[in-house]
Write an enzyme that holds these catalytic residues in place. Structure first.
Site, PDB file in Angstrom:
ATOM      1  N   SER A  15       0.827  -1.203   0.000  1.00 48.90           N
ATOM      2  CA  SER A  15       0.000   0.000   0.000  1.00 48.90           C
ATOM      3  C   SER A  15       0.859   1.251   0.000  1.00 48.90           C
ATOM      4  CB  SER A  15      -0.902   0.003   1.235  1.00 48.90           C
ATOM      5  OG  SER A  15      -1.527   1.259   1.414  1.00 48.90           O
TER       6      SER A  15
ATOM      7  N   TYR B 140      -2.445  -0.175   9.935  1.00 51.28           N
ATOM      8  CA  TYR B 140      -2.601  -0.755   8.607  1.00 51.28           C
ATOM      9  C   TYR B 140      -1.304  -0.632   7.815  1.00 51.28           C
ATOM     10  CZ  TYR B 140      -3.995  -1.093   3.704  1.00 51.28           C
ATOM     11  OH  TYR B 140      -4.065  -1.437   2.379  1.00 51.28           O
TER      12      TYR B 140
END
Length: 356
Positions: free
Chosen positions: A144, A169
């Protein structure tokens, strides 16, 4: 980096996280392109967001599979279930593994950290272990843009340090890259990590801003615009993401031996991003224009009356901006679909799915 070319036909491809957003679109592309072989979808179908949307994507996959030269198998399960993961590998012997299954979302990780540990760390570890003991030609996995944290240097390059995540995350995604590197080094597993930049498009994730904003506006509610609109995002249309993944799957990092006689890690990481960051307020204006054009919102909709400028959220960053030069160099691809075209496709899908 030199690549070992992989012919995906007549092979088994495992896509975890299908029928998630990116996973479903990738499986649809594989079913269209493959002349033989098997595509396995693996997903828990959890309720992080509306499961009916996942069922809808699965129905599109099943429809495509009926006319595809390749076979499709759907397995409902949790990546944290090591016995099940091992059984899937033992039964199907996938040659290429595309691990897209993950608990997504920056803000959700602040309140529900345990879910991220289970899916993004334990689940990914189970995939790595299965690849260790099976003849996998290439492991491709989703990372990501969040790993760049609060980096001030733009555009973000895969050569930049990414040691300061601002959300759990992001930390789990950076951990995936570190784990993949160590398994590539120790067990000679070709692996490629892909740092996705703000993916959007039809039948996307309802927790993403463009989708949740559309739902609120269609109900007459206000949308909150964070950091008072002073954000830049490198939005990437889902078809561009899928094109990048599709190409990367077929070119694994070449195995090689170092001067010490031990394997050099066949490991790579790439950005997949549009390369043209959009101002958040401009993006919202285009979204609103396309929602009116599609008939989701009336022409006289009071947009200013439904906007609220607020401060920055915890875990968020003001800018994301991808340097995708390495992807262009090694795979001949750079995302090309502009924001207006992408949001138009989303608005038309939204009208058909929710309004008609």
């Amino acid at each position: 980096m030199s690549k070992a070319l992989i012919d995906i036909n007549n092979k088994t491809i495992l896509v975890t996280g299908s029928p998630g957003f990116i996973g479903a679109n990738l499986v649809l592309r594989l079913l269209k392109e493959m002349s033989s072989g098997t595509v396995i979808s693996f997903d828990s179908m959890n309720d992080y967001y509306d499961p009916q949307l996942k069922e809808y994507r699965l129905s599109l996959i099943e429809e495509a599979a009926r006319t595809s030269a390749a076979k499709h198998v759907f397995i409902r399960g949790n990546l944290a279930d090591k016995a099940l993961v091992d059984k899937v590998f033992a039964d199907y012997k996938p040659a290429v593994v595309v691990n897209l299954a993950a608990q997504a979302g920056v803000r959700y990780s602040i309140e529900h950290p345990d879910v991220y540990i289970e899916s993004n760390l334990i689940g990914f570890f189970n995939i790595l272990e299965a690849c260790r003991y099976n003849p996998v030609e290439h492991l491709v996995y989703a990372s990501s843009s969040s790993v760049y944290g609060g980096n001030k240097k733009v555009p973000f390059s895969v050569d930049d340090k990414v040691d300061n995540p601002v959300s759990l995350y992001a930390a789990t995604k950076k951990s995936n890259e570190l784990l993949a590197h160590s398994y590539s080094k120790l067990y000679n597993i070709p692996s490629t990590g892909l740092r996705f930049f703000t993916v959007y498009g039809p039948a996307g994730r309802p927790d993403m801003f463009y989708f949740s904003a559309t739902q609120k506006l269609s109900r007459g509610e206000k949308i909150q615009i964070f950091n008072y609109g002073n954000c830049m995002r490198d939005f990437t249309y889902v078809e561009d993401i899928v094109e990048g993944v599709f190409r990367v799957m077929q070119g694994a990092p070449q195995k090689a031996v170092g001067e010490d006689g031990l394997p050099l890690p066949p490991y790579a990481v790439y950005n997949i991003g549009g390369g043209t960051p959009e101002n958040l307020l401009d993006y919202i204006s285009i979204l609103q224009e396309e929602l009116v054009r599609a008939g989701v919102l009336p022409e006289d909709y009071d947009f200013e009356g439904h906007r609220e400028l607020v401060g920055m959220q915890p875990g968020d960053v003001p800018v994301t901006y991808a340097d995708s030069e390495a992807l262009e160099r090694d795979y001949g691809f750079t995302p090309k679909i502009n924001v207006r075209s992408g949001l138009r496709a989303f608005a038309e899908w939204y009208k058909e799915y929710y309004c008609d």
